[in-house]
Design a protein around this motif. Structure first.
Motif, PDB file in Angstrom:
ATOM      1  N   GLU A   1      -7.552   0.743  11.955  1.00  0.00           N
ATOM      2  CA  GLU A   1      -6.204   0.504  11.303  1.00  0.00           C
ATOM      3  C   GLU A   1      -6.474  -0.793  10.320  1.00  0.00           C
ATOM      4  OE1 GLU A   1      -2.395   1.166  14.565  1.00  0.00           O
ATOM      5  OE2 GLU A   1      -3.320  -0.906  14.320  1.00  0.00           O
TER       6      GLU A   1
ATOM      7  N   TRP B   1      -6.216  -0.045   6.479  1.00  0.00           N
ATOM      8  CA  TRP B   1      -4.944  -0.088   5.981  1.00  0.00           C
ATOM      9  C   TRP B   1      -4.781  -1.729   5.200  1.00  0.00           C
ATOM     10  CZ3 TRP B   1      -6.295   3.828   8.947  1.00  0.00           C
ATOM     11  CH2 TRP B   1      -5.838   4.939   8.671  1.00  0.00           C
TER      12      TRP B   1
ATOM     13  N   THR C   1     -12.119   3.589   1.819  1.00  0.00           N
ATOM     14  CA  THR C   1     -10.740   3.742   2.396  1.00  0.00           C
ATOM     15  C   THR C   1     -10.671   5.430   2.749  1.00  0.00           C
ATOM     16  OG1 THR C   1      -9.781   4.427   0.230  1.00  0.00           O
ATOM     17  CG2 THR C   1      -9.585   2.178   0.903  1.00  0.00           C
TER      18      THR C   1
ATOM     19  N   LYS D   1      -7.980   6.170   5.642  1.00  0.00           N
ATOM     20  CA  LYS D   1      -6.797   5.928   4.914  1.00  0.00           C
ATOM     21  C   LYS D   1      -6.320   7.157   4.387  1.00  0.00           C
ATOM     22  CE  LYS D   1      -4.137   2.577   2.408  1.00  0.00           C
ATOM     23  NZ  LYS D   1      -3.664   3.554   1.337  1.00  0.00           N
TER      24      LYS D   1
ATOM     25  N   ASP E   1      -3.738   9.232   6.452  1.00  0.00           N
ATOM     26  CA  ASP E   1      -2.160   8.713   6.016  1.00  0.00           C
ATOM     27  C   ASP E   1      -2.231   8.937   4.342  1.00  0.00           C
ATOM     28  OD1 ASP E   1       0.196   7.513   5.991  1.00  0.00           O
ATOM     29  OD2 ASP E   1      -0.429   5.608   5.899  1.00  0.00           O
TER      30      ASP E   1
ATOM     31  N   GLY F   1       0.309   7.106   2.510  1.00  0.00           N
ATOM     32  CA  GLY F   1       0.520   5.575   2.600  1.00  0.00           C
ATOM     33  C   GLY F   1       1.631   4.988   3.412  1.00  0.00           C
TER      34      GLY F   1
ATOM     35  N   TYR G   1       1.759   3.970   6.574  1.00  0.00           N
ATOM     36  CA  TYR G   1       1.434   2.952   7.609  1.00  0.00           C
ATOM     37  C   TYR G   1       1.194   1.602   6.698  1.00  0.00           C
ATOM     38  CZ  TYR G   1      -0.578   0.453  11.365  1.00  0.00           C
ATOM     39  OH  TYR G   1      -1.090  -0.643  12.097  1.00  0.00           O
TER      40      TYR G   1
ATOM     41  N   GLY H   1      -0.516  -1.163   7.950  1.00  0.00           N
ATOM     42  CA  GLY H   1      -1.595  -1.928   8.361  1.00  0.00           C
ATOM     43  C   GLY H   1      -1.345  -2.866   9.358  1.00  0.00           C
TER      44      GLY H   1
ATOM     45  N   LEU I   1      -0.051   3.111  14.027  1.00  0.00           N
ATOM     46  CA  LEU I   1      -0.372   3.967  13.388  1.00  0.00           C
ATOM     47  C   LEU I   1      -0.327   5.427  14.071  1.00  0.00           C
ATOM     48  CD1 LEU I   1      -1.712   5.374  10.824  1.00  0.00           C
ATOM     49  CD2 LEU I   1      -4.029   4.907  11.863  1.00  0.00           C
TER      50      LEU I   1
END
Length: 597
Positions: free
Chosen positions: A155, A158, A168, A171, A175, A178, A180, A182, A194
């Motif tokens: 996590e 993020w 990244t 991420k 996801d 985008g 989430y 963090g 998450l």
């Protein structure tokens, strides 16, 4: 450089990491005795650890393993680090669900279980990955490592506003929209909000990808997927003292000066099938002067260079003459090349691009890079040897290492005629001003192009501002940069880990762009889409080969070299070998010493 995976941060950073490599070689090197049998002083022999294990049976428990470097890591935080040598070194104090095999060459690029009991159980058409954690895995204070620690560590990727710098991919894969925010902005009580990762119990972790991606497990082997324990997370200060899940822990760290690791007494060999943990202590000393580092290596005060970017010209010359048995000459995993932005005329025409490819003197370019030993083999295509699907010099569509190795003026002029420029044209070569070897390469290219009527001026731009200068397509067009000199190596050894940001049209960005050629090829895009949905290894390899062929057929690149280095290993080292997992570096994790003294 941006924090996106498209920045190629590891590639550029690894190169930047080598302030010493930045000063790499403008002259060919030679000399020394070719005797491979080693020497009386206990060295293993020239190339004895290149894709094979040297002195494996001589490794003893104990002693101090001594690294030196001309460059500190960008960060020792497992989330933020993006230098290749740092990822290699981090395995001393961090573990992942899966990691690379501790074997030489291509075998080292394969994955094996680490914290997990096995490789992923994959279901839901490649969108769900399930792992079970091993028994007995602990933190440096003896507390068990749980699935929640792994989730929390992931996590942190993020939290780009606090922990920028690292890859990244996690991420992007888990996801992509985008959603989430963090763990530091997470409003759930346990900061584990998450949704793409489930932890039904302390031993089980389940990943749910919105879209399948055939390289997801490769990304879980990066150090950015290391567990981090919430109560030990010091956010931006974590790099100063990461909390260990591996066999060693931080004793002291003075940024830019030195780093010392000592044994983590709560690590159990029975819980770790990867790490042998031979030395008692591991030290790193950083030098501002690369020549001073080389002298310490030659004197035997330091065992190896942590940066793994090759000795500088002065040290290398001495080493090749007097200590050849201490040297290896691995392929680095990097390709050095020129690329032709299609936004700059006449490079919107493939025949004009191909005129440059044929007109260049490839032996001269190789010499400018450092020659066959320190520069590398003449590059004939764009897929590094460490990536499955690569064919090396066997795939040479323009005969750059064959009939046309010194350039083919007649063929180049045919291409100029075909692109409507029979008398040649003028253009500009863009090159970083902080890379003498790249400037030398640009001058070589300039001289050979002049012979076919292409007048190229050289613009040396601020190398620390690469992202904003050549990473901006608008600026490239405005400046008329028809030829850009660059280099690239894989984040992980697959065609996606190397080529996606370079060749897929989705990765053409207005800032931080790395698809410098502005390739918009439906066939290439389609092959990448096919690749990420293919779980069969043989099919993935086949698709990678096809992508490379399409890239070369378009004439978007002039490869210079499959880069090589001259790397030093001391007489004291045992169990030494290079690995494709880290672009031809020595695999640090199981290095040992012949004597515990």
């Amino acid at each position: 450089m941006t924090t996106q995976r498209t920045s190629g941060r590891r590639k550029q950073a690894m190169a930047a990491a080598a302030v010493v490599a930045a000063l790499l070689t403008t002259a060919a090197c030679g000399g020394g005795n070719d005797d491979n049998s080693g020497s009386k002083n206990g060295a293993a022999g020239f190339d004895a650890a290149n894709n094979k294990v040297a002195q494996a049976s001589l490794a003893k428990k104990g002693g101090t393993l001594k690294f030196g470097g001309a460059q500190d890591a960008d960060s020792w935080d497992t989330t933020r680090g993006y230098y290749g040598f740092a990822w290699n070194f981090m395995r001393y104090y961090s573990r992942q669900l899966v990691t690379n095999k501790t074997e030489p060459g291509k075998e080292g690029a394969k994955l094996t279980p680490d914290l997990a009991t096995g490789l992923a159980k994959i279901s839901d058409d490649g969108k769900t990955y399930t792992y079970t954690l091993r028994d007995g895995i602990t933190w440096e204070d003896g507390k068990p490592i749980t699935s929640k620690d792994v989730k929390y560590g992931i996590e942190r990727v993020w939290a780009q506003d606090v922990l920028s710098g690292g890859p990244t991919y996690l991420k992007d894969f888990l996801d992509p929209d985008g959603k989430y925010q963090g763990p530091y902005k997470d409003t759930s009580p346990d900061h584990l909000g998450l949704k793409a990762i489930d932890t039904p119990d302390d031993k089980t972790i389940v990943f749910h990808l919105p879209k399948a991606n055939a390289d997801f497990e490769e990304v879980l082997a990066l150090t950015s997927a290391s567990p981090v324990r919430q109560d030990k997370d010091t956010k931006s200060k974590y790099a100063l003292h990461p909390f260990s899940s591996g066999p060693y822990k931080f004793q002291s760290y003075n940024p830019g000066k030195d780093l010392t690791l000592v044994r983590n007494t709560n690590w159990k060999q029975s819980s770790d099938p990867i790490r042998k943990a031979y030395p008692d202590k591991i030290t790193v000393q950083f030098f501002s002067d690369a020549n001073q580092l080389d002298q310490r290596l030659l004197n035997g005060d330091i065992d190896l260079d942590i940066n793994q970017t090759g000795m500088s010209p002065q040290g290398r010359t001495t080493a090749l003459k007097e200590h050849k048995a201490n040297l290896d000459n691995p392929v680095s995993g990097y390709i050095r090349y020129a690329v032709f932005p299609q936004s700059v005329k006449p490079f919107d025409n493939e025949h004009c691009r191909k005129a440059v490819i044929y007109g260049a003197d490839h032996v001269s370019l190789q010499t400018a890079r450092g020659g066959p030993v320190a520069g590398g083999d003449i590059g004939t295509n764009m897929l590094p040897p460490s990536v499955p699907g690569a064919e090396g010099q066997k795939y040479d569509p323009y005969e750059l290492a064959g009939a046309n190795k010194n350039g083919n003026a007649a063929k180049a002029k045919e291409e100029l005629k075909a692109c409507g420029q029979p008398n040649g044209f003028s253009t500009t070569i863009a090159v970083r001003n902080n890379k003498p070897v790249e400037v030398a390469t640009a001058q070589s290219l300039q001289a050979s192009l002049k012979k076919i009527g292409i007048n190229a001026q050289i613009d040396q731009y601020d190398g620390s501002q690469t992202t904003g200068i050549i990473g901006s397509p608008d600026n490239v067009k405005k400046k008329g940069y028809g030829i850009i000199i660059m280099g690239w190596g894989p984040d992980f050894p697959t065609v996606q880990g190397f080529g996606l940001p370079l060749w897929d049209s989705k990765y053409i960005l207005q800032s931080g762009n790395n698809n410098y050629a502005l390739i918009k090829d439906k066939a290439i895009d389609g092959l990448f889409d096919q690749y990420v949905n293919t779980l069969d290894a043989a099919q993935k390899t086949q698709i990678a080969t096809q992508i490379n062929h399409k890239v070369m057929e378009g004439g978007y690149y002039l490869p210079f070299v499959f880069e090589k280095f001259i790397n030093w290993r001391s007489n004291r080292l045992a169990n030494v070998y290079t690995t494709d997992a880290y672009s031809g570096q020595y695999d640090f994790v199981n290095l040992g010493l012949k004597s515990a003294k």
